[in-house]
Design a protein around this motif. Sequence first.
Motif, PDB file in Angstrom:
ATOM      1  N   LEU A  38      36.605  -8.479  25.714  1.00 49.05           N
ATOM      2  CA  LEU A  38      35.751  -9.888  26.366  1.00 49.05           C
ATOM      3  C   LEU A  38      34.267  -9.797  26.229  1.00 49.05           C
ATOM      4  O   LEU A  38      33.804 -11.188  25.877  1.00 49.05           O
ATOM      5  CB  LEU A  38      37.313 -10.521  27.081  1.00 49.05           C
ATOM      6  N   ILE A  39      34.425  -8.862  27.483  1.00 53.21           N
ATOM      7  CA  ILE A  39      32.841  -9.452  27.428  1.00 53.21           C
ATOM      8  C   ILE A  39      31.678  -8.716  26.603  1.00 53.21           C
ATOM      9  O   ILE A  39      30.711  -9.341  26.379  1.00 53.21           O
ATOM     10  CB  ILE A  39      32.604  -8.204  28.392  1.00 53.21           C
ATOM     11  N   LYS A  40      31.796  -7.570  25.840  1.00 52.20           N
ATOM     12  CA  LYS A  40      31.439  -7.758  24.778  1.00 52.20           C
ATOM     13  C   LYS A  40      31.016  -8.516  23.759  1.00 52.20           C
ATOM     14  O   LYS A  40      30.284  -8.840  23.073  1.00 52.20           O
ATOM     15  CB  LYS A  40      31.921  -5.767  24.248  1.00 52.20           C
ATOM     16  N   SER A  45      27.545 -12.307  21.142  1.00 46.03           N
ATOM     17  CA  SER A  45      27.930 -13.518  20.818  1.00 46.03           C
ATOM     18  C   SER A  45      26.016 -14.858  22.024  1.00 46.03           C
ATOM     19  O   SER A  45      25.654 -15.277  20.576  1.00 46.03           O
ATOM     20  CB  SER A  45      28.411 -14.439  21.033  1.00 46.03           C
ATOM     21  N   HIS A  46      25.242 -14.301  22.283  1.00 46.87           N
ATOM     22  CA  HIS A  46      24.445 -14.763  23.432  1.00 46.87           C
ATOM     23  C   HIS A  46      23.494 -13.905  22.904  1.00 46.87           C
ATOM     24  O   HIS A  46      22.093 -13.890  23.809  1.00 46.87           O
ATOM     25  CB  HIS A  46      25.243 -15.059  24.790  1.00 46.87           C
ATOM     26  N   LYS A  47      23.092 -12.680  22.579  1.00 52.05           N
ATOM     27  CA  LYS A  47      22.547 -11.729  21.920  1.00 52.05           C
ATOM     28  C   LYS A  47      21.672 -10.859  23.233  1.00 52.05           C
ATOM     29  O   LYS A  47      21.017 -10.374  23.743  1.00 52.05           O
ATOM     30  CB  LYS A  47      21.782 -13.005  21.477  1.00 52.05           C
ATOM     31  N   VAL A  48      22.972 -10.894  24.321  1.00 51.73           N
ATOM     32  CA  VAL A  48      22.785  -9.961  25.451  1.00 51.73           C
ATOM     33  C   VAL A  48      23.561  -8.373  25.820  1.00 51.73           C
ATOM     34  O   VAL A  48      23.617  -8.351  26.416  1.00 51.73           O
ATOM     35  CB  VAL A  48      22.828 -10.159  26.881  1.00 51.73           C
ATOM     36  N   LEU A  49      24.087  -7.784  24.899  1.00 55.82           N
ATOM     37  CA  LEU A  49      24.154  -6.567  24.910  1.00 55.82           C
ATOM     38  C   LEU A  49      24.111  -5.654  25.005  1.00 55.82           C
ATOM     39  O   LEU A  49      24.936  -5.085  25.996  1.00 55.82           O
ATOM     40  CB  LEU A  49      25.050  -7.285  23.482  1.00 55.82           C
ATOM     41  N   HIS A  50      22.425  -5.825  25.038  1.00 53.42           N
ATOM     42  CA  HIS A  50      21.515  -4.992  25.564  1.00 53.42           C
ATOM     43  C   HIS A  50      21.548  -4.563  27.200  1.00 53.42           C
ATOM     44  O   HIS A  50      21.179  -3.526  27.110  1.00 53.42           O
ATOM     45  CB  HIS A  50      20.661  -4.709  24.360  1.00 53.42           C
TER      46      HIS A  50
END
Length: 143
Positions: A38-40, A45-50
């Motif tokens: 869920l966090i991933k 979706s907000h382009k901050v996975l990195h």
Amino acid sequence: MTENKSSFHSALVVSNICNHISITLEMENVQYSTWVELIKIITRSHKVLHHIIPPEKPTVLTSEDEKELWSTLDDTILSWIYATISNDLLHTIIEPDTTIMDAWNRLRDIFQDNKNSHVVTLEAEFSNTKMENFPNVSTYVSV
């Protein structure tokens, strides 16, 4: 990143992460894999996975504006993590001036390091569960 200090970033408008992450990660309930997914999803979706999973090619921040936005996003995602975990976990992982990557890795270590011992414990419980300790087969099966 971005060159403009006043740039809009969608992650900054998430006012209540609990509307997106419907579970609270706890030590007692083994929901770590679900919570991580869920966090991933929300970070992708907000382009901050990195911020939680480093890309193959590291992000290079060149301007002060980029560094400031990175720090702001890091703190935003960190607040998402803190808002979706139990108080016990929060008190276990929280440290002054930590980054989201540090908190993410601490949580991973808590749940992944316990994985083998948890499997052994569950196997022992299962092996010691006797049908005669239950009033009927339905109760035995639902355990």
